[in-house]
Design a protein around this motif. Structure first.
Motif, PDB file in Angstrom:
ATOM      1  N   THR A 130       0.830  -1.212   0.000  1.00  0.00           N
ATOM      2  CA  THR A 130       0.000   0.000   0.000  1.00  0.00           C
ATOM      3  C   THR A 130       0.866   1.263   0.000  1.00  0.00           C
ATOM      4  O   THR A 130       0.591   2.204  -0.746  1.00  0.00           O
ATOM      5  CB  THR A 130      -0.933  -0.017   1.232  1.00  0.00           C
ATOM      6  N   ALA A 131       1.919   1.293   0.830  1.00  0.00           N
ATOM      7  CA  ALA A 131       2.773   2.483   0.901  1.00  0.00           C
ATOM      8  C   ALA A 131       3.496   2.708  -0.426  1.00  0.00           C
ATOM      9  O   ALA A 131       3.501   3.823  -0.961  1.00  0.00           O
ATOM     10  CB  ALA A 131       3.779   2.342   2.039  1.00  0.00           C
ATOM     11  N   GLY A 132       4.085   1.648  -0.973  1.00  0.00           N
ATOM     12  CA  GLY A 132       4.859   1.773  -2.204  1.00  0.00           C
ATOM     13  C   GLY A 132       3.998   2.170  -3.392  1.00  0.00           C
ATOM     14  O   GLY A 132       4.368   3.056  -4.175  1.00  0.00           O
ATOM     15  N   LEU A 133       2.833   1.533  -3.546  1.00  0.00           N
ATOM     16  CA  LEU A 133       1.963   1.863  -4.686  1.00  0.00           C
ATOM     17  C   LEU A 133       1.400   3.278  -4.548  1.00  0.00           C
ATOM     18  O   LEU A 133       1.275   4.005  -5.533  1.00  0.00           O
ATOM     19  CB  LEU A 133       0.831   0.830  -4.809  1.00  0.00           C
ATOM     20  N   THR A 134       1.072   3.676  -3.305  1.00  0.00           N
ATOM     21  CA  THR A 134       0.573   5.045  -3.111  1.00  0.00           C
ATOM     22  C   THR A 134       1.674   6.046  -3.451  1.00  0.00           C
ATOM     23  O   THR A 134       1.416   7.062  -4.116  1.00  0.00           O
ATOM     24  CB  THR A 134       0.102   5.264  -1.653  1.00  0.00           C
ATOM     25  N   ALA A 135       2.898   5.756  -3.029  1.00  0.00           N
ATOM     26  CA  ALA A 135       4.020   6.632  -3.367  1.00  0.00           C
ATOM     27  C   ALA A 135       4.155   6.730  -4.891  1.00  0.00           C
ATOM     28  O   ALA A 135       4.383   7.815  -5.442  1.00  0.00           O
ATOM     29  CB  ALA A 135       5.313   6.099  -2.751  1.00  0.00           C
ATOM     30  N   GLY A 136       3.980   5.600  -5.565  1.00  0.00           N
ATOM     31  CA  GLY A 136       4.061   5.591  -7.026  1.00  0.00           C
ATOM     32  C   GLY A 136       3.015   6.506  -7.651  1.00  0.00           C
ATOM     33  O   GLY A 136       3.305   7.276  -8.572  1.00  0.00           O
ATOM     34  N   PHE A 156      -8.811  -4.477  -2.949  1.00  0.00           N
ATOM     35  CA  PHE A 156      -8.162  -3.198  -2.638  1.00  0.00           C
ATOM     36  C   PHE A 156      -6.796  -3.135  -3.332  1.00  0.00           C
ATOM     37  O   PHE A 156      -6.457  -2.152  -3.994  1.00  0.00           O
ATOM     38  CB  PHE A 156      -8.006  -3.058  -1.120  1.00  0.00           C
ATOM     39  N   ALA A 157      -6.014  -4.202  -3.178  1.00  0.00           N
ATOM     40  CA  ALA A 157      -4.663  -4.230  -3.750  1.00  0.00           C
ATOM     41  C   ALA A 157      -4.714  -4.174  -5.279  1.00  0.00           C
ATOM     42  O   ALA A 157      -3.920  -3.479  -5.918  1.00  0.00           O
ATOM     43  CB  ALA A 157      -3.934  -5.489  -3.296  1.00  0.00           C
ATOM     44  N   GLN A 158      -5.663  -4.903  -5.846  1.00  0.00           N
ATOM     45  CA  GLN A 158      -5.804  -4.917  -7.312  1.00  0.00           C
ATOM     46  C   GLN A 158      -6.137  -3.511  -7.824  1.00  0.00           C
ATOM     47  O   GLN A 158      -5.553  -3.035  -8.795  1.00  0.00           O
ATOM     48  CB  GLN A 158      -6.918  -5.918  -7.679  1.00  0.00           C
ATOM     49  N   ASN A 159      -7.080  -2.842  -7.149  1.00  0.00           N
ATOM     50  CA  ASN A 159      -7.465  -1.478  -7.557  1.00  0.00           C
ATOM     51  C   ASN A 159      -6.271  -0.534  -7.464  1.00  0.00           C
ATOM     52  O   ASN A 159      -6.049   0.300  -8.338  1.00  0.00           O
ATOM     53  CB  ASN A 159      -8.581  -0.931  -6.649  1.00  0.00           C
ATOM     54  N   LEU A 160      -5.517  -0.677  -6.375  1.00  0.00           N
ATOM     55  CA  LEU A 160      -4.367   0.199  -6.143  1.00  0.00           C
ATOM     56  C   LEU A 160      -3.312  -0.014  -7.231  1.00  0.00           C
ATOM     57  O   LEU A 160      -2.757   0.941  -7.781  1.00  0.00           O
ATOM     58  CB  LEU A 160      -3.798  -0.120  -4.751  1.00  0.00           C
ATOM     59  N   TYR A 161      -3.064  -1.270  -7.561  1.00  0.00           N
ATOM     60  CA  TYR A 161      -2.084  -1.585  -8.601  1.00  0.00           C
ATOM     61  C   TYR A 161      -2.519  -0.998  -9.940  1.00  0.00           C
ATOM     62  O   TYR A 161      -1.733  -0.363 -10.649  1.00  0.00           O
ATOM     63  CB  TYR A 161      -1.901  -3.109  -8.712  1.00  0.00           C
ATOM     64  N   GLU A 162      -3.792  -1.211 -10.273  1.00  0.00           N
ATOM     65  CA  GLU A 162      -4.278  -0.723 -11.573  1.00  0.00           C
ATOM     66  C   GLU A 162      -4.232   0.800 -11.646  1.00  0.00           C
ATOM     67  O   GLU A 162      -3.921   1.379 -12.693  1.00  0.00           O
ATOM     68  CB  GLU A 162      -5.703  -1.238 -11.832  1.00  0.00           C
TER      69      GLU A 162
END
Ligand code: NAP
Length: 304
Positions: free
Chosen positions: A11-17, A59-65
């Motif tokens: 979550t932290a890394g993808l949000t930073a991205g 949640f993770a899938q949405n964040l990645y996409e």
């Protein structure tokens, strides 16, 4: 040369991205296993603002996409070292080297093992660290969960729906996890709380068949027949690859304040891998935003 290299696609890394890409920087995330981080193992998230219920996987899938849609690249590689000479370099186990202007460490934490005899040999044979991944293998069977935090309570709630009986073993009589969920567990007819107790032996030949649980107050040892034990006794940070570069505390967490700055200029820490008092999805997301903004400011200020 990537502007911002992020290590860890939780979550932290993808949000930073997401924040760094929206700020116009080139961003690459290196991840050793799968994107999403620990939250993919949570069956139902009830405390992320704006979502009354969402599964960790969704949640993770949405964040990645969302991140990928903004141009964030995720590569699968295990980072073995991070160095800083004339520029910052990241090396991976498969021999690749990446250069970046700023680095965000967002490696989260991994499951803490019980540390008792036969644990390793029985992994996949009744010992598991992920109820949502492995719970269905034990449908209709008696199982146990060890731990008193939100993960253990969530695991026990999930398993109560598919197993005939669930023993929740906790070393104290007070739970660290959310009271609302402890109350839900108490209403289940097939959950037994085994409190002030620790798992002291794992029994079975090829497969786990029972556990010994020792009551810390009375010293009594109880043998409980179970087909599976789900270990949910917290996490330990995985910061070995960075311990020469940034300061870490005695438990291995990367020392960084709410501004996500580490002891090394241009290297930031976000999420569960850094020293903090509350490790939640919301605080991981918040860290991602803060670390990315700080990394962008660092690059712009240094004219890099
Ligand atoms: P945790 O909150 O650190 O809880 C670990 C539990 O394991 C504690 O109850 C602890 O006991 C026990 N424990 C630790 N070491 C032990 C040992 N050696 N032997 C026996 N028991 C041991 O870990 P977590 O439940 O995995 O949660 C990690 C973080 O993620 C937390 O911040 C949690 O709130 C968050 N999380 C949130 C959600 C959600 O909000 N939906 C879901 C899952 C996790 P003591 O209590 O005695 O220390």
């Amino acid at each position: 040369m990537t502007d911002i290299l992020i290590i860890g696609a939780g979550t932290a890394g993808l949000t930073a991205g997401i924040y760094a890409a929206r700020a116009g920087k080139s961003v690459k995330i290196l991840e050793s296993t799968t994107y999403g981080g620990q939250i993919i193992n949570t069956p139902d998230i009830e405390n992320y603002p704006g979502f009354a219920h969402i599964s960790g996987y969704e949640f993770a899938q949405n964040l990645y996409e969302q991140a990928a849609g903004l141009g964030v690249e995720v590569e699968f590689a295990e980072v073995t070292s991070v160095t800083d000479g004339q520029e910052k370099h990241v090396e991976t186990a498969d021999g690749k080297t990446y250069a970046a202007k700023a680095i965000i460490l967002a490696t989260g934490a991994k499951n803490r093992p019980l540390g008792i005899a036969r644990e390793k040999e029985l992994i996949g044979r009744g010992i598991s660290y992920c109820a949502t991944c492995d719970g269905m293998f034990f449908r209709g069977k008696d199982t146990a969960v060890n731990g008193g935090g939100n993960t253990a309570i969530g695991d026990a709630l999930y398993l109560a729906g598919i197993c005939s009986k669930v023993y929740l073993i906790h070393r104290r009589d007070q739970f660290r996890g959310a009271e609302i969920d402890v109350e839900k567990l108490k209403e289940k007819g097939n959950v037994e709380f085994v409190l002030n107790s620790t798992v002291t032996a794992l029994n079975g030949d090829q497969q786990l068949t029972s556990i010994d649980v020792t009551n810390k107050i009375t010293g009594e040892v109880r043998n409980i027949p179970v087909s599976a034990l789900f270990v949910a006794i917290g996490q330990v940070p995985d910061s070995r690859a960075f311990s020469g570069l940034v300061n870490v505390d005695d438990k291995g967490y990367i020392i960084a304040g709410e501004d996500c700055h580490t002891s090394h200029e241009g290297v930031f820490a976000a999420g569960d891998c850094r020293t903090k008092s509350l490790r939640q999805l919301t605080t991981a997301a918040a860290d991602g935003a803060i670390a990315a903004t700080a990394a962008c400011e660092y690059i712009d200020k240094n004219g890099k």
